[in-house]
Design a protein around this motif. Structure first.
Motif, mmCIF file in Angstrom:
data_model
loop_
_atom_site.group_PDB
_atom_site.id
_atom_site.type_symbol
_atom_site.label_atom_id
_atom_site.label_comp_id
_atom_site.label_asym_id
_atom_site.label_seq_id
_atom_site.Cartn_x
_atom_site.Cartn_y
_atom_site.Cartn_z
ATOM 1 N N TRP A 174 0.840 -1.191 0.000
ATOM 2 C CA TRP A 174 0.000 0.000 0.000
ATOM 3 C C TRP A 174 0.879 1.247 0.000
ATOM 4 O O TRP A 174 1.900 1.287 0.661
ATOM 5 N N ARG A 175 0.513 2.261 -0.772
ATOM 6 C CA ARG A 175 1.279 3.508 -0.919
ATOM 7 C C ARG A 175 2.704 3.222 -1.395
ATOM 8 O O ARG A 175 3.664 3.820 -0.927
ATOM 9 N N GLY A 176 2.846 2.323 -2.351
ATOM 10 C CA GLY A 176 4.170 1.909 -2.788
ATOM 11 C C GLY A 176 4.680 2.577 -4.047
ATOM 12 O O GLY A 176 5.612 2.062 -4.680
ATOM 13 N N ASP A 177 4.097 3.705 -4.435
ATOM 14 C CA ASP A 177 4.508 4.360 -5.673
ATOM 15 C C ASP A 177 5.743 5.235 -5.454
ATOM 16 O O ASP A 177 5.853 5.939 -4.453
ATOM 17 N N ALA A 181 3.651 9.073 -1.607
ATOM 18 C CA ALA A 181 2.817 8.233 -0.747
ATOM 19 C C ALA A 181 1.325 8.521 -0.905
ATOM 20 O O ALA A 181 0.493 7.766 -0.404
ATOM 21 N N GLN A 182 0.979 9.606 -1.580
ATOM 22 C CA GLN A 182 -0.428 9.916 -1.786
ATOM 23 C C GLN A 182 -1.058 9.014 -2.838
ATOM 24 O O GLN A 182 -2.282 8.946 -2.954
ATOM 25 N N ILE A 183 -0.242 8.292 -3.609
ATOM 26 C CA ILE A 183 -0.740 7.337 -4.598
ATOM 27 C C ILE A 183 -0.913 5.994 -3.896
ATOM 28 O O ILE A 183 0.062 5.369 -3.466
ATOM 29 N N HIS A 188 4.733 -0.063 -7.318
ATOM 30 C CA HIS A 188 5.223 -1.185 -6.515
ATOM 31 C C HIS A 188 4.037 -1.719 -5.716
ATOM 32 O O HIS A 188 3.446 -0.977 -4.926
ATOM 33 N N THR A 189 3.690 -2.967 -5.915
ATOM 34 C CA THR A 189 2.465 -3.497 -5.308
ATOM 35 C C THR A 189 2.685 -4.774 -4.495
ATOM 36 O O THR A 189 1.735 -5.276 -3.902
ATOM 37 N N GLN A 190 3.902 -5.277 -4.444
ATOM 38 C CA GLN A 190 4.160 -6.498 -3.701
ATOM 39 C C GLN A 190 5.010 -6.216 -2.472
ATOM 40 O O GLN A 190 6.127 -5.697 -2.572
#
Length: 313
Positions: A174-177, A181-183, A188-190
């Motif tokens: 979560w919030r891995g962009d 961190a607002q995305i 990045h999702t894993q």
């Protein structure tokens, strides 16, 4: 949100395929739904400060200040953290643990080397510092180091993390962009997946993030969402979660979100372990069964033995 559902299915299939073909991680069938079969997770919502119950529990789970072997992972803080020992010194000061190693790389190949993982071979505890969680994923995901982290749990040790170090403990990052961190669902999702089938948020109330996980869990019902406020933690052992610290933890469960969960008000009486909304809060000391997806309710004394207070109104 239909696009999000398709995206989740796609990344799950891709991640499993890549994982099966090239990862050194040993995947075994688990008899727990979310938590680790062995060892403990201590997941902290950021800005832990000197919150004694959290630090004391971590030290205890690590084996005590004289016997613990602690590895502090500083990767989330950026490359400068390889030389800046302030965070490590703070962990040492708060825990009293003497045997502490700073652990840092931004080199995926290095993380895949036996030499690099040597400090983890005898570790009883791992602590992930805050920063940006995608940096941890870039460095360690599906490497020998990742397996070495899992081995710490398998030996009965503890893995802890604060802020970004909390989110990386989940399976969905979560919030891995990398752009910010607002995305919420980014490039990045894993996560490292120590807490299986989960998405973890932090700094929950102080940053008004309490509604951010709702739509995501609605579209990913197999996941459990956990949102932690600052200076607050959850201890997870097998499928039992308990709240530590000084604030609240939000639980995002699919049945609660679709209004099929336990109700907050029944027969004109309030149940403080349920919700009429899309999530509910757990307070200090409360426990939650991750397998059954329900609050573990404490046995209450008979009403005639408890003095009525203003809080009962």
């Amino acid at each position: 949100m239909k696009k999000l559902s398709i995206f989740l299915l796609a990344i799950t299939a891709f991640a499993f395929s890549a994982f099966a073909q090239s990862s050194p991680i040993t995947v075994k069938k688990s008899d727990t739904r979310h938590g680790p079969e062995k060892g403990s997770l201590l997941i902290i919502g950021g800005n832990v400060g000197s919150q004694r119950d959290i630090w004391d529990k971590f030290t205890e789970l690590a084996g005590g200040k004289d016997k613990a072997v602690l590895v502090v992972v500083t990767t989330a803080s950026g490359d400068s953290a390889a030389f800046d020992k302030k965070g490590v010194e703070e962990v040492k000061r708060q825990t009293g643990i003497k045997n502490v190693t700073l652990f840092h790389t931004s080199d995926f190949k290095e993380a895949n080397s036996e030499k690099f993982i040597a400090p983890l071979k005898n570790a009883t505890a791992v602590y992930f510092e805050g920063g940006r969680q995608w940096r941890i994923a870039d460095s360690y995901l599906n490497t020998l180091t990742h397996q070495a982290f899992i081995d710490v749990l398998n030996r009965g040790g503890v893995i802890a993390g604060s802020s970004a170090g909390a989110s990386i403990i989940g399976s969905f990052l979560w919030r891995g962009d990398t752009k910010g961190a607002q995305i919420l669902v980014g490039d990045h999702t894993q996560g490292l997946g120590f807490l299986k089938n989960s998405a973890i948020d932090q700094h929950l109330l102080v940053r008004n993030r309490q509604f951010d996980l709702v739509d995501f869990i609605r579209k990913a019902p197999d996941l459990i969402g956990i949102g932690l406020n600052e200076a607050t933690a959850v201890l997870v052992q097998r499928d039992t979660l308990q709240v530590l610290g000084r604030s609240f933890v939000a639980i995002y469960d699919y049945n609660t979100i679709i209004n099929n969960g336990e109700k907050h008000v029944v027969n004109n009486r309030e149940d403080f372990t349920a919700s009429n909304g899309p999530f509910f809060f757990l307070g200090i000391g409360q426990k939650y069964d991750l397998a059954k997806r329900q609050v573990i309710k404490e046995v209450r004394r008979p009403a005639n033995t408890v003095a009525k207070t203003d809080d009962d109104q």
